[in-house]
Design a protein around this motif. Structure first.
Motif, short mmCIF file in Angstrom:
data_model
loop_
_atom_site.label_atom_id
_atom_site.label_comp_id
_atom_site.label_asym_id
_atom_site.label_seq_id
_atom_site.Cartn_x
_atom_site.Cartn_y
_atom_site.Cartn_z
N LEU A 55 1.11 -1.57 -0.30
CA LEU A 55 -0.29 0.05 0.06
C LEU A 55 1.57 1.38 -0.16
O LEU A 55 0.61 2.06 -0.45
N GLU A 56 1.90 1.37 0.56
CA GLU A 56 2.48 2.25 1.03
C GLU A 56 3.35 2.64 -0.61
O GLU A 56 3.57 3.97 -0.76
N ILE A 72 -7.51 1.72 -0.29
CA ILE A 72 -7.68 1.50 1.63
C ILE A 72 -8.69 0.38 1.25
O ILE A 72 -8.91 -0.03 3.24
N LEU A 126 -7.26 4.70 -4.77
CA LEU A 126 -6.50 4.81 -3.77
C LEU A 126 -8.12 4.89 -2.55
O LEU A 126 -7.38 3.67 -1.76
N SER A 127 -8.32 5.64 -2.74
CA SER A 127 -9.71 5.52 -1.60
C SER A 127 -10.59 4.13 -1.85
O SER A 127 -10.53 2.72 -0.58
N ILE A 140 -6.30 9.61 -6.35
CA ILE A 140 -7.42 8.92 -5.21
C ILE A 140 -9.12 8.15 -5.25
O ILE A 140 -8.56 8.01 -4.38
N SER A 149 -5.16 13.69 -10.42
CA SER A 149 -5.28 13.53 -9.17
C SER A 149 -6.80 12.68 -9.06
O SER A 149 -6.44 12.37 -7.84
N HIS A 166 2.44 2.30 -3.42
CA HIS A 166 1.55 2.45 -4.20
C HIS A 166 0.80 3.25 -3.84
O HIS A 166 1.71 4.53 -4.86
N MET A 167 1.26 4.15 -2.73
CA MET A 167 1.36 5.73 -2.53
C MET A 167 1.52 6.26 -2.72
O MET A 167 1.88 7.40 -3.97
N ASN A 168 2.91 5.93 -2.87
CA ASN A 168 4.71 7.07 -2.76
C ASN A 168 4.99 6.59 -4.41
O ASN A 168 5.88 7.27 -4.82
N VAL A 215 0.30 6.44 -7.27
CA VAL A 215 -0.41 7.67 -7.05
C VAL A 215 -0.19 9.21 -7.15
O VAL A 215 -0.18 9.50 -7.64
N LYS A 216 1.19 8.61 -6.88
CA LYS A 216 2.18 10.15 -7.01
C LYS A 216 2.25 10.57 -8.61
O LYS A 216 2.39 11.53 -8.73
#
Length: 90
Positions: free
Chosen positions: A56-57, A84, A80-81, A77, A73, A59-61, A64-65
């Motif tokens: 998950l981290e 999560i 990501l939602s 988002i 964006s 994917h976000m870093n 998603v970035k």
């Protein structure tokens, strides 16, 4: 698997979890006390949860970035939602 995460680290962790699960299986056959087996089950669950957190981290870093940097964006988002929400059900 996308290259946005440290796959060597994840593979190493998963191999350890495989070993933990095999040990739990042996413990059941060896009639080990339930509390000892449950401690090992909990350790394996925590280790697997950590693998999920690392993914998950990553994917976000990265994913998603990157999407946000490219101007996507809203989609990033939403993605990501969903991730999560799914991960929090585990």
């Amino acid at each position: 698997m996308k290259q946005c995460m440290d796959s060597d680290n994840l593979h190493r962790r998963l191999k350890k979890i495989e070993g933990q699960v095999r040990a739990i299986d042996r413990m059941i056959d060896e009639d080990i006390p339930c509390e000892d087996v449950l401690m090992q089950v909990n350790a394996a669950k925590k280790a697997l949860n950590k693998v999920g957190t690392i993914i998950l981290e990553g994917h976000m870093n990265h994913c998603v970035k990157d999407a946000i940097d490219k101007g996507d964006s809203g989609e990033a988002i939403e993605d990501l939602s969903r991730i999560i929400d799914y991960y929090s059900r585990i």
